[in-house]
Design a protein around this motif. Structure first.
Motif, PDB file in Angstrom:
ATOM      1  N   ILE A 153      58.518   5.230   3.509  1.00 28.82           N
ATOM      2  CA  ILE A 153      57.231   4.615   3.196  1.00 28.82           C
ATOM      3  C   ILE A 153      56.203   5.740   3.150  1.00 28.82           C
ATOM      4  O   ILE A 153      56.123   6.550   4.073  1.00 28.82           O
ATOM      5  N   SER A 154      55.429   5.805   2.067  1.00 28.85           N
ATOM      6  CA  SER A 154      54.476   6.896   1.896  1.00 28.85           C
ATOM      7  C   SER A 154      53.079   6.370   1.600  1.00 28.85           C
ATOM      8  O   SER A 154      52.918   5.384   0.878  1.00 28.85           O
ATOM      9  N   LEU A 155      52.081   7.056   2.135  1.00 31.63           N
ATOM     10  CA  LEU A 155      50.699   6.745   1.820  1.00 31.63           C
ATOM     11  C   LEU A 155      49.857   7.983   2.086  1.00 31.63           C
ATOM     12  O   LEU A 155      50.304   8.929   2.743  1.00 31.63           O
ATOM     13  N   VAL A 156      48.644   7.980   1.549  1.00 28.62           N
ATOM     14  CA  VAL A 156      47.732   9.107   1.738  1.00 28.62           C
ATOM     15  C   VAL A 156      46.418   8.595   2.313  1.00 28.62           C
ATOM     16  O   VAL A 156      45.749   7.758   1.711  1.00 28.62           O
ATOM     17  N   THR A 180      53.794  13.921   8.885  1.00 24.80           N
ATOM     18  CA  THR A 180      52.844  14.275   7.839  1.00 24.80           C
ATOM     19  C   THR A 180      53.162  15.659   7.297  1.00 24.80           C
ATOM     20  O   THR A 180      53.606  16.541   8.040  1.00 24.80           O
ATOM     21  N   SER A 181      52.928  15.833   6.006  1.00 26.74           N
ATOM     22  CA  SER A 181      53.072  17.147   5.387  1.00 26.74           C
ATOM     23  C   SER A 181      51.706  17.806   5.230  1.00 26.74           C
ATOM     24  O   SER A 181      51.574  18.862   4.628  1.00 26.74           O
ATOM     25  N   GLY A 182      50.675  17.156   5.788  1.00 30.31           N
ATOM     26  CA  GLY A 182      49.323  17.689   5.703  1.00 30.31           C
ATOM     27  C   GLY A 182      48.534  17.018   4.596  1.00 30.31           C
ATOM     28  O   GLY A 182      49.064  16.228   3.810  1.00 30.31           O
ATOM     29  N   TYR A 183      47.244  17.318   4.532  1.00 22.54           N
ATOM     30  CA  TYR A 183      46.357  16.813   3.483  1.00 22.54           C
ATOM     31  C   TYR A 183      46.271  15.281   3.474  1.00 22.54           C
ATOM     32  O   TYR A 183      45.978  14.667   2.452  1.00 22.54           O
ATOM     33  N   ASP A 187      54.454  10.102   5.838  1.00 21.54           N
ATOM     34  CA  ASP A 187      55.764   9.537   5.521  1.00 21.54           C
ATOM     35  C   ASP A 187      56.311   8.838   6.757  1.00 21.54           C
ATOM     36  O   ASP A 187      56.226   9.366   7.872  1.00 21.54           O
ATOM     37  N   ILE A 188      56.867   7.641   6.543  1.00 22.78           N
ATOM     38  CA  ILE A 188      57.496   6.874   7.613  1.00 22.78           C
ATOM     39  C   ILE A 188      58.956   6.674   7.232  1.00 22.78           C
ATOM     40  O   ILE A 188      59.259   6.153   6.154  1.00 22.78           O
TER      41      ILE A 188
END
Length: 267
Positions: A153-156, A180-183, A187-188
Protein backbone atom coordinates in the motif's frame (compact mmCIF):
# COMPACT_ATOMS: atom_id res chain seq x y z
CA UNK A 1 37.26 -7.71 -0.37
CA UNK A 2 35.11 -10.80 -0.78
CA UNK A 3 31.90 -9.86 -2.62
CA UNK A 4 29.62 -12.26 -4.48
CA UNK A 5 26.50 -10.09 -4.73
CA UNK A 6 25.85 -6.34 -4.93
CA UNK A 7 22.40 -4.92 -4.18
CA UNK A 8 21.34 -1.36 -4.87
CA UNK A 9 18.31 0.77 -4.15
CA UNK A 10 17.10 2.85 -7.12
CA UNK A 11 15.59 6.24 -6.28
CA UNK A 12 18.21 8.71 -5.00
CA UNK A 13 20.75 5.87 -4.97
CA UNK A 14 21.33 4.26 -8.36
CA UNK A 15 19.12 6.64 -10.33
CA UNK A 16 19.81 10.31 -10.82
CA UNK A 17 17.13 12.74 -9.68
CA UNK A 18 15.76 12.77 -13.25
CA UNK A 19 15.36 8.95 -13.08
CA UNK A 20 18.15 8.26 -15.60
CA UNK A 21 21.52 6.55 -15.15
CA UNK A 22 24.80 6.13 -17.02
CA UNK A 23 23.91 3.13 -19.16
CA UNK A 24 27.35 2.77 -20.77
CA UNK A 25 29.06 2.76 -17.38
CA UNK A 26 26.48 0.34 -15.99
CA UNK A 27 27.22 -2.13 -18.78
CA UNK A 28 30.94 -1.77 -18.05
CA UNK A 29 30.26 -2.56 -14.40
CA UNK A 30 28.00 -5.50 -15.22
CA UNK A 31 30.62 -6.99 -17.55
CA UNK A 32 33.23 -6.69 -14.80
CA UNK A 33 30.92 -8.24 -12.19
CA UNK A 34 29.80 -11.11 -14.39
CA UNK A 35 33.41 -11.89 -15.27
CA UNK A 36 33.95 -12.45 -11.53
CA UNK A 37 30.64 -14.31 -11.08
CA UNK A 38 29.22 -11.47 -8.96
CA UNK A 39 25.44 -10.97 -9.03
CA UNK A 40 23.85 -7.51 -9.30
CA UNK A 41 20.49 -7.01 -7.58
CA UNK A 42 18.06 -4.13 -7.93
CA UNK A 43 16.36 -3.71 -4.55
CA UNK A 44 13.60 -1.13 -4.81
CA UNK A 45 10.20 0.05 -3.70
CA UNK A 46 9.20 0.26 -7.36
CA UNK A 47 7.01 -2.39 -8.96
CA UNK A 48 8.39 -4.94 -11.40
CA UNK A 49 7.27 -3.37 -14.67
CA UNK A 50 8.68 0.02 -13.69
CA UNK A 51 12.08 -1.58 -13.06
CA UNK A 52 11.91 -3.40 -16.39
CA UNK A 53 11.21 -0.06 -18.07
CA UNK A 54 14.27 1.52 -16.46
CA UNK A 55 16.48 -1.45 -17.38
CA UNK A 56 15.01 -2.40 -20.75
CA UNK A 57 18.51 -2.57 -22.28
CA UNK A 58 19.79 -4.88 -19.55
CA UNK A 59 17.25 -7.71 -19.50
CA UNK A 60 18.62 -10.90 -17.96
CA UNK A 61 21.66 -9.18 -16.44
CA UNK A 62 20.30 -8.45 -12.95
CA UNK A 63 18.23 -9.97 -10.18
CA UNK A 64 15.27 -8.11 -8.67
CA UNK A 65 13.71 -7.32 -5.31
CA UNK A 66 10.59 -5.21 -5.93
CA UNK A 67 7.95 -3.44 -3.85
CA UNK A 68 10.34 -2.94 -0.92
CA UNK A 69 10.90 -6.67 -0.60
CA UNK A 70 7.40 -8.02 -1.22
CA UNK A 71 8.53 -9.70 -4.46
CA UNK A 72 11.73 -11.61 -5.17
CA UNK A 73 12.55 -12.44 -8.79
CA UNK A 74 15.50 -14.72 -9.51
CA UNK A 75 16.68 -15.37 -13.05
CA UNK A 76 13.48 -13.84 -14.41
CA UNK A 77 11.14 -16.05 -12.38
CA UNK A 78 8.99 -15.00 -9.42
CA UNK A 79 10.58 -16.83 -6.50
CA UNK A 80 8.62 -15.49 -3.53
CA UNK A 81 5.76 -13.13 -2.65
CA UNK A 82 4.67 -11.70 0.71
CA UNK A 83 1.25 -10.02 0.63
CA UNK A 84 -0.41 -7.53 3.00
CA UNK A 85 -3.10 -9.06 5.26
CA UNK A 86 -6.40 -8.36 3.48
CA UNK A 87 -7.98 -7.12 6.71
CA UNK A 88 -5.47 -4.26 6.83
CA UNK A 89 -6.54 -2.70 3.53
CA UNK A 90 -9.76 -1.09 4.77
CA UNK A 91 -8.09 0.03 8.00
CA UNK A 92 -5.35 1.89 6.13
CA UNK A 93 -7.90 3.47 3.79
CA UNK A 94 -9.88 4.71 6.81
CA UNK A 95 -6.78 6.05 8.55
CA UNK A 96 -6.05 8.26 5.54
CA UNK A 97 -9.40 10.09 5.99
CA UNK A 98 -7.75 12.19 8.69
CA UNK A 99 -5.09 13.30 6.19
CA UNK A 100 -7.18 13.92 3.06
CA UNK A 101 -6.18 17.58 2.80
CA UNK A 102 -2.48 16.66 2.86
CA UNK A 103 -2.46 13.61 0.60
CA UNK A 104 -0.95 13.77 -2.85
CA UNK A 105 -3.87 12.22 -4.74
CA UNK A 106 -4.82 9.08 -2.83
CA UNK A 107 -3.99 5.57 -1.63
CA UNK A 108 -2.53 2.98 -4.01
CA UNK A 109 -2.85 -0.79 -3.52
CA UNK A 110 -0.21 -2.61 -5.57
CA UNK A 111 -0.82 -6.18 -6.78
CA UNK A 112 1.54 -8.39 -8.79
CA UNK A 113 0.58 -7.09 -12.24
CA UNK A 114 -1.83 -4.23 -11.58
CA UNK A 115 -2.55 -1.45 -9.11
CA UNK A 116 -5.69 0.02 -7.57
CA UNK A 117 -6.19 3.51 -6.22
CA UNK A 118 -8.76 5.25 -4.05
CA UNK A 119 -8.57 8.95 -4.90
CA UNK A 120 -8.98 11.11 -1.83
CA UNK A 121 -7.80 14.42 -3.24
CA UNK A 122 -8.40 14.82 -7.00
CA UNK A 123 -5.44 16.30 -8.87
CA UNK A 124 -4.95 15.82 -12.61
CA UNK A 125 -1.19 16.34 -12.45
CA UNK A 126 -0.69 13.70 -9.77
CA UNK A 127 -3.16 11.34 -11.44
CA UNK A 128 -1.12 11.47 -14.65
CA UNK A 129 2.04 10.74 -12.67
CA UNK A 130 0.31 7.86 -10.88
CA UNK A 131 -0.70 6.24 -14.17
CA UNK A 132 2.92 6.50 -15.32
CA UNK A 133 4.29 5.10 -12.06
CA UNK A 134 1.86 2.31 -11.15
CA UNK A 135 1.35 -0.67 -13.44
CA UNK A 136 -2.15 -1.03 -14.97
CA UNK A 137 -3.66 1.46 -12.54
CA UNK A 138 -7.39 1.13 -11.87
CA UNK A 139 -9.37 3.77 -9.98
CA UNK A 140 -11.72 2.23 -7.39
CA UNK A 141 -14.18 3.53 -4.81
CA UNK A 142 -13.55 1.04 -2.01
CA UNK A 143 -11.19 -1.78 -1.05
CA UNK A 144 -14.08 -4.20 -1.52
CA UNK A 145 -13.35 -3.79 -5.25
CA UNK A 146 -9.99 -5.54 -4.72
CA UNK A 147 -10.13 -9.32 -5.08
CA UNK A 148 -6.47 -10.33 -5.32
CA UNK A 149 -3.38 -10.28 -3.07
CA UNK A 150 -1.91 -6.83 -2.42
CA UNK A 151 1.86 -6.61 -2.07
CA UNK A 152 2.13 -2.98 -1.00
CA UNK A 153 0.00 0.00 0.00
CA UNK A 154 1.54 3.32 -1.06
CA UNK A 155 0.72 6.96 -0.44
CA UNK A 156 2.49 10.31 -0.28
CA UNK A 157 2.06 12.68 2.65
CA UNK A 158 4.74 15.36 2.26
CA UNK A 159 4.06 17.08 5.58
CA UNK A 160 2.60 14.38 7.81
CA UNK A 161 4.40 11.14 6.98
CA UNK A 162 5.74 10.47 10.47
CA UNK A 163 2.37 11.19 12.11
CA UNK A 164 0.54 8.87 9.72
CA UNK A 165 3.14 6.11 10.14
CA UNK A 166 2.69 6.32 13.89
CA UNK A 167 -1.09 6.05 13.46
CA UNK A 168 -0.63 2.89 11.38
CA UNK A 169 1.70 1.37 13.96
CA UNK A 170 -0.71 2.23 16.78
CA UNK A 171 -3.78 0.74 15.08
CA UNK A 172 -2.28 -2.22 13.19
CA UNK A 173 0.77 -2.97 15.31
CA UNK A 174 2.64 -6.04 14.08
CA UNK A 175 0.04 -6.86 11.40
CA UNK A 176 1.97 -4.74 8.88
CA UNK A 177 5.38 -3.14 8.37
CA UNK A 178 5.36 0.56 7.53
CA UNK A 179 8.37 2.33 6.06
CA UNK A 180 9.35 5.45 4.13
CA UNK A 181 11.80 6.16 1.34
CA UNK A 182 11.73 9.85 2.25
CA UNK A 183 10.02 12.89 0.72
CA UNK A 184 6.72 11.86 2.35
CA UNK A 185 6.45 8.56 0.43
CA UNK A 186 5.06 5.77 2.63
CA UNK A 187 4.89 2.04 1.93
CA UNK A 188 2.93 -0.48 3.99
CA UNK A 189 3.81 -4.14 3.45
CA UNK A 190 3.57 -7.57 5.05
CA UNK A 191 5.11 -7.50 8.57
CA UNK A 192 7.81 -9.95 7.47
CA UNK A 193 8.79 -7.77 4.51
CA UNK A 194 11.71 -5.45 4.12
CA UNK A 195 14.63 -5.39 1.73
CA UNK A 196 16.79 -7.39 4.15
CA UNK A 197 14.24 -10.21 4.43
CA UNK A 198 13.99 -10.40 0.65
CA UNK A 199 17.75 -10.20 0.17
CA UNK A 200 18.28 -12.93 2.76
CA UNK A 201 15.82 -15.15 0.88
CA UNK A 202 17.59 -14.46 -2.41
CA UNK A 203 21.04 -14.98 -0.92
CA UNK A 204 19.94 -18.34 0.51
CA UNK A 205 18.63 -19.41 -2.89
CA UNK A 206 21.90 -18.37 -4.54
CA UNK A 207 24.04 -19.86 -1.72
CA UNK A 208 25.66 -16.54 -0.81
CA UNK A 209 26.53 -15.50 2.76
CA UNK A 210 25.57 -12.05 4.11
CA UNK A 211 29.24 -11.17 4.68
CA UNK A 212 29.81 -11.57 0.93
CA UNK A 213 27.15 -8.98 -0.01
CA UNK A 214 27.60 -5.27 -0.71
CA UNK A 215 24.55 -2.99 -0.63
CA UNK A 216 23.87 0.64 -1.48
CA UNK A 217 21.06 2.77 -0.08
CA UNK A 218 20.02 6.27 0.90
CA UNK A 219 16.72 6.03 2.77
CA UNK A 220 15.15 4.51 5.86
CA UNK A 221 13.63 1.72 3.78
CA UNK A 222 17.21 0.65 3.03
CA UNK A 223 18.31 0.50 6.66
CA UNK A 224 17.56 -3.18 7.33
CA UNK A 225 19.34 -4.15 4.11
CA UNK A 226 22.41 -2.07 4.97
CA UNK A 227 22.53 -3.60 8.45
CA UNK A 228 22.17 -7.13 7.04
CA UNK A 229 25.08 -7.13 4.58
CA UNK A 230 28.80 -7.40 5.19
CA UNK A 231 29.66 -4.38 3.06
CA UNK A 232 27.05 -1.60 3.49
CA UNK A 233 27.52 1.66 1.57
CA UNK A 234 25.44 4.76 2.27
CA UNK A 235 25.07 7.36 -0.46
CA UNK A 236 26.63 10.73 0.31
CA UNK A 237 23.15 12.20 -0.29
CA UNK A 238 21.49 9.85 2.22
CA UNK A 239 18.89 10.63 4.86
CA UNK A 240 20.73 12.00 7.94
CA UNK A 241 19.66 8.96 9.98
CA UNK A 242 21.42 6.71 7.48
CA UNK A 243 24.52 8.91 7.43
CA UNK A 244 24.69 8.76 11.23
CA UNK A 245 24.90 4.95 11.27
CA UNK A 246 28.62 4.86 10.44
CA UNK A 247 28.32 3.01 7.13
CA UNK A 248 30.98 3.43 4.47
CA UNK A 249 30.13 6.24 2.04
CA UNK A 250 29.84 6.19 -1.73
CA UNK A 251 32.55 8.03 -3.68
CA UNK A 252 29.90 10.31 -5.24
CA UNK A 253 26.19 11.09 -4.92
CA UNK A 254 23.38 9.61 -7.00
CA UNK A 255 23.61 12.36 -9.61
CA UNK A 256 27.25 11.56 -10.31
CA UNK A 257 27.22 7.76 -10.76
CA UNK A 258 28.00 7.15 -7.10
CA UNK A 259 27.00 3.47 -7.05
CA UNK A 260 28.83 2.56 -10.25
CA UNK A 261 32.00 4.50 -9.43
CA UNK A 262 32.13 2.98 -5.94
CA UNK A 263 31.79 -0.54 -7.37
CA UNK A 264 34.61 0.11 -9.85
CA UNK A 265 36.80 1.45 -7.05
CA UNK A 266 36.17 -1.41 -4.64
CA UNK A 267 35.67 -4.52 -6.81
Amino acid sequence: MSVKLIASDLDATFLRDDKTFNEALFQEVLDKLHAQDIQFVVATGNHVQKVHDYFKHFAGQYQLIANNGAEVIINGELAHVWDVPHSALATVAQLTDKYTDQLELGVAFVAADKSFMIIKRPNEKYLKLAHAYFENLQIIDDVSDINEPILKISLVLPHAANEFMQDVKTVLGSKVHVTTSGYGAIDIVNPEVNKATALAFMADQLHIAPEDIMAFGDGLNDLEMLEYVGHPVAMTNSDPEILNRGFALSVADNNHDGVLKTILEKI
